[in-house]
Write a protein that holds these residues in place. Structure first.
Motif, PDB file in Angstrom:
ATOM      1  N   SER A  37       0.822  -1.214   0.000  1.00 49.17           N
ATOM      2  CA  SER A  37       0.000   0.000   0.000  1.00 49.17           C
ATOM      3  C   SER A  37       0.854   1.261   0.000  1.00 49.17           C
ATOM      4  O   SER A  37       0.362   2.350  -0.310  1.00 49.17           O
ATOM      5  CB  SER A  37      -0.959   0.007   1.190  1.00 49.17           C
ATOM      6  N   ALA A  38       2.144   1.120   0.331  1.00 52.91           N
ATOM      7  CA  ALA A  38       3.052   2.273   0.338  1.00 52.91           C
ATOM      8  C   ALA A  38       3.671   2.533  -1.035  1.00 52.91           C
ATOM      9  O   ALA A  38       4.383   3.525  -1.210  1.00 52.91           O
ATOM     10  CB  ALA A  38       4.149   2.057   1.377  1.00 52.91           C
ATOM     11  N   THR A  39       3.407   1.664  -2.013  1.00 52.43           N
ATOM     12  CA  THR A  39       4.034   1.818  -3.334  1.00 52.43           C
ATOM     13  C   THR A  39       3.232   2.695  -4.285  1.00 52.43           C
ATOM     14  O   THR A  39       3.692   2.991  -5.384  1.00 52.43           O
ATOM     15  CB  THR A  39       4.221   0.449  -4.016  1.00 52.43           C
ATOM     16  N   GLY A  40       2.025   3.075  -3.870  1.00 50.23           N
ATOM     17  CA  GLY A  40       1.165   3.836  -4.779  1.00 50.23           C
ATOM     18  C   GLY A  40       0.046   3.001  -5.361  1.00 50.23           C
ATOM     19  O   GLY A  40      -0.774   3.519  -6.123  1.00 50.23           O
ATOM     20  N   VAL A  74      -6.399   4.271  -0.325  1.00 49.89           N
ATOM     21  CA  VAL A  74      -6.134   2.878  -0.702  1.00 49.89           C
ATOM     22  C   VAL A  74      -7.316   2.012  -0.275  1.00 49.89           C
ATOM     23  O   VAL A  74      -7.778   2.100   0.865  1.00 49.89           O
ATOM     24  CB  VAL A  74      -4.837   2.347  -0.051  1.00 49.89           C
ATOM     25  N   GLY A  75      -7.808   1.170  -1.184  1.00 48.42           N
ATOM     26  CA  GLY A  75      -8.881   0.245  -0.861  1.00 48.42           C
ATOM     27  C   GLY A  75      -8.331  -1.088  -0.413  1.00 48.42           C
ATOM     28  O   GLY A  75      -7.314  -1.548  -0.929  1.00 48.42           O
ATOM     29  N   TYR A  76      -9.012  -1.711   0.555  1.00 45.43           N
ATOM     30  CA  TYR A  76      -8.592  -3.012   1.080  1.00 45.43           C
ATOM     31  C   TYR A  76      -9.760  -3.997   1.023  1.00 45.43           C
ATOM     32  O   TYR A  76     -10.294  -4.405   2.068  1.00 45.43           O
ATOM     33  CB  TYR A  76      -8.098  -2.867   2.522  1.00 45.43           C
ATOM     34  N   PRO A  77     -10.189  -4.391  -0.167  1.00 43.70           N
ATOM     35  CA  PRO A  77     -11.340  -5.291  -0.272  1.00 43.70           C
ATOM     36  C   PRO A  77     -11.028  -6.701   0.219  1.00 43.70           C
ATOM     37  O   PRO A  77      -9.866  -7.112   0.270  1.00 43.70           O
ATOM     38  CB  PRO A  77     -11.630  -5.295  -1.779  1.00 43.70           C
ATOM     39  N   VAL A  78     -12.086  -7.421   0.580  1.00 40.73           N
ATOM     40  CA  VAL A  78     -11.967  -8.829   0.959  1.00 40.73           C
ATOM     41  C   VAL A  78     -13.017  -9.636   0.196  1.00 40.73           C
ATOM     42  O   VAL A  78     -14.051  -9.113  -0.194  1.00 40.73           O
ATOM     43  CB  VAL A  78     -12.159  -9.040   2.475  1.00 40.73           C
TER      44      VAL A  78
END
Length: 300
Positions: A37-40, A74-78
């Motif tokens: 998530s830190a890479t863009g 940033v999206g964090y879908p599951v």
């Protein structure tokens, strides 16, 4: 200022790791998601609320979600298969989910033990409850270019399943070449057919690289208007139902190709390559990204 030309959905922490035989430590999963998530990357698929009996690798998804550093934007879908999974996802503070259907009847039966129609019926209350709670829903369609049991798949069937998922409330449909048998002409023809039912702006391409065709297929899909690509750092992944199927196309390879085409991704390729090398070492498997290996070798 406009955003990147192509939106990459990083599926490594879920689709990439779920079939690893040895359990990956929760600490490693958390570190992987945080580093990615830190890479863009705008989307990092974080896990799945599925039965630990069938997918033990995802049993710690709630713990992972509780520990990751959620970056703004940033999206964090599951992935969720049913209402029980959605309830668990909501309790974990999830704002995006994905549901999973197939374009092959045989694959649907082998993978989720029901017909395509039954699977879509099961998703109706899930998508309804998700929308009621302000949770975005994505739909995956597997075996869009071939099935290990049925062989070639009619693009009309893929279009039918995709359209039904949109009717149920899915904002985006990811078309998955689960066993990696597609070729560019077939991939382009598929996109054209599905786009007759679902706007191409709502479609994503999800290719596995079993026959080495994933990047070529993606280029063909870009020509048809696709602007969302699923990929997995270091090419993590596979398919337990498809003998010999390799992992997802590597995110490093996709970014290298896209940037070379003059298409921005917003992703730091050097940082991504370092993560690919790290996670490959951490789980004891070869780094499947050619661009990643080349950049790591160059960096010394």
């Amino acid at each position: 200022m406009s955003g990147p030309a192509i939106r990459i959905v990083e599926v490594g922490p879920r689709d990439g790791l779920q079939n690893e035989a040895a359990l990956v430590p929760t600490d490693t999963k958390v570190a992987l998601i945080d580093r990615l998530s830190a890479t863009g990357l705008p989307v990092v698929e974080a896990g799945a609320f599925v039965s630990p009996k069938w997918v033990p690798q995802m049993a710690d998804t709630a713990d992972v979600l509780a520990r990751i550093q959620r970056r703004p934007g940033v999206g964090y879908p599951v992935l969720v298969p049913n209402e029980r999974g959605l309830t668990q996802a909501l309790a974990a503070g999830v704002t995006e989910i994905a549901v999973f259907a197939a374009a092959s009847e045989a694959f649907s039966q082998r993978n989720i033990n029901c017909s395509i129609a039954e699977s879509l019926d099961r998703f109706a209350p899930v998508t309804r409850l998700a929308r009621d709670n302000g949770v975005a829903v994505r739909g995956y369609v597997s075996c869009v270019l071939g099935c290990p049991y049925e062989g070639a798949i009619d693009p009309a069937k893929v279009a039918e399943v995709s359209a039904r998922l949109v009717e149920l409330g899915c904002a985006e449909i990811s078309l998955g070449d689960t066993i990696g048998v597609g070729t560019p002409a077939k991939a382009a023809a598929l996109i054209r057919r599905v786009a007759e039912e679902v706007p191409v702006s709502r479609l994503a391409a999800h290719f596995h690289d079993t026959y080495g065709q994933a990047l070529a297929n993606l280029l063909a899909c870009l020509d048809e208007g696709i602007r969302v690509i699923d990929s997995s750092v270091a090419g993590l992944g596979g398919c337990p139902y498809a003998k010999g199927a390799t992992g997802n196309v590597a995110t490093e390879d996709v970014v290298y190709m896209l940037e070379g085409q003059g298409l921005s991704t917003g992703v730091d390729l050097d940082a991504l390559s370092a993560i690919g090398g790290w996670i490959s070492d951490a789980i004891g498997r070869p780094n499947a990204s050619r661009a990643g290996r080349a950049l790591l070798a160059k960096a010394g």
